[in-house]
Design an enzyme around this catalytic site. Structure first.
Site: not given
Ligand SMILES: Cc1cc2nc3c(=O)[nH]c(=O)nc-3n(C[C@H](O)[C@H](O)[C@H](O)COP(=O)(O)OP(=O)(O)OC[C@H]3O[C@@H](n4cnc5c(N)ncnc54)[C@H](O)[C@@H]3O)c2cc1C
Length: 374
Positions: A234, A147, A328, A119, A353, A355-356
């Site tokens: 953290n 996982i 590039e 979910g 861990e 997302t942005s």
């Protein structure tokens, strides 16, 4: 203020670099990437050679950076068998530390961390997997998704709901951490294949069907699981910053070498390409400095979540930026070399861990609360 690393850490960094250049050959990296095979022999070699050293977290961080600089898939695989260990270290009973953690530290067992569910992963408090108390056991039902080590680890430090929240709006209450062994009856896993990147790592879905978990496999106190996992993030976000800095540096190494060799061959290198190199170098260095600052707070026992999220968020975006810019700049050469793998491997940095967006939520929340970065 001294920006130089102490001599012993510089020496360690050199050792890891030599190990990675020797062991992470292009052939090994390509084979594990194409076959989506976990490099167990490299895990053992890294442990036996002493370059996996948990006695000093600075070494762990620098080791991750140097390994990912040579190959992200293999580097992450060599350092991920211990993923989630800090939760057991900080909150596990003597029994759990002896039974599980000591075996992970000596390479006899591999572990994983089960938080994300089908979910969603960002909304940790919304998880559905439940453990109901029954005598001296918990009965576990539900599933976990994406996982790492899911198909190969011996046990998982798993976040589950053991009680409904006492206040409905406080969904993070009532969550607990259990140690779930692969060989417990009712446990199964499905390996996930076809990932964009980090294909040498093993990723799986975990399924819990009335799994009986002994009460002594509860980590710490019931109801404190959310806090343990946030505390862990953290810590682990500093190590994801290290993976990211390694990827950014690896891409930068390749672009520097490519442009220098072009110039040596007499091929003119445009100002625009040189500016791209400068931007990659500057962003990589800025990411490294943020990582060092986050690490220095953390390893001196005064974690600073604002700086940690800045380090993880910025370094992960820098990894993706550097890998893309390198493609590039090098064009066809990049497409047909290991840069192609760096490009694919870099994307996960911005996802796992936190997302942005999650990092930005943490930073803005802390800033507005008055917990600034200073
Ligand atoms: C290769 C791989 C390995 C992994 N290993 C592990 C592991 O070992 N253990 C584990 O527990 N998990 C693991 N994960 C899961 C990973 O942590 C999650 O993918 C991640 O937390 C994001 O969750 P999600 O994919 O469900 O995306 P979602 O949470 O559904 O998010 C989807 C998008 O919505 C955005 N979003 C979500 N909420 C908000 C919000 N409030 N505001 C703004 N934007 C928002 C997100 O930033 C993202 O862009 C792994 C994932 C991968 C791909």
């Amino acid at each position: 203020m001294d920006f130089d690393l102490p001599a012993d850490l510089e020496e360690y960094r050199k050792q890891v670099r030599e190990f990675s250049l020797r062991e992470f050959t292009e052939e090994t990296a390509m084979m594990h990437d194409i076959k989506e095979k976990y490099p167990d022999e490299l895990r053992k070699k890294a442990l036996e050679s002493g370059i996996i050293d948990f006695s000093n977290p600075w070494k762990t961080m620098l080791g991750i950076e140097e390994m990912c600089r040579v190959d992200p898939g293999l580097g992450i695989s060599a350092t991920v068998p211990y993923f989630g260990a800090e939760i057991l270290m900080l909150h596990g009973s003597d029994y759990l530390r002896e039974k599980y953690l000591s075996k992970v530290a000596t390479g006899k067992m591999m572990m994983g961390l089960g938080v994300t569910e089908p979910g969603g992963g960002s909304d940790v408090a919304g998880l559905k997997t439940s453990a109901k108390k029954s005598g001296n056991h918990y009965i576990l039902n539900g599933s976990k998704m994406f996982i790492t080590n899911g198909g190969i680890a011996d046990f998982f430090v798993t976040l589950v709901r053991t009680a409904e929240p006492d206040v409905p709006s406080k969904r993070h209450r009532g969550l607990s951490v259990l140690v779930v062994e692969r060989n417990f009856k009712g446990f199964s896993s499905n390996k996930l294949t076809g990932k964009l990147g980090v294909r040498a790592t093993n990723t799986a879905e975990l399924i819990f069907d009335n799994v009986e978990i002994p009460q002594e496999n509860l980590v710490g106190e019931e109801g404190k699981g959310f806090y343990y996992v946030m505390e862990f993030f953290n810590i682990s976000r500093v190590f994801v910053a290290a993976q990211s800095v390694g990827i950014a540096q690896g891409a930068l190494d390749m672009v520097t070498e490519y442009l220098s060799s072009q110039e040596k061959k007499g091929v003119p290198v445009s100002e625009e390409l040189k500016f791209k190199l400068s931007e990659m170098a500057t962003r990589t260095e800025a990411s490294r400095l943020l990582m060092y600052k986050a690490a220095s707070y953390l390893f001196n026992y005064k974690p600073n979540p604002t700086i940690t999220s800045m380090a993880k968020g910025y370094a992960s975006e820098t990894a993706a930026f550097c890998a893309e810019t390198a493609m590039e700049v090098t064009g066809m050469t990049g497409l047909s070399t290991k840069l192609e793998r760096f490009f694919r491997d870099s994307k996960i940095m911005e996802i796992w861990e936190g997302t942005s967006e999650v990092e930005k939520i943490v930073i803005s929340r802390m800033m507005m609360r008055g917990d600034s970065s200073e």
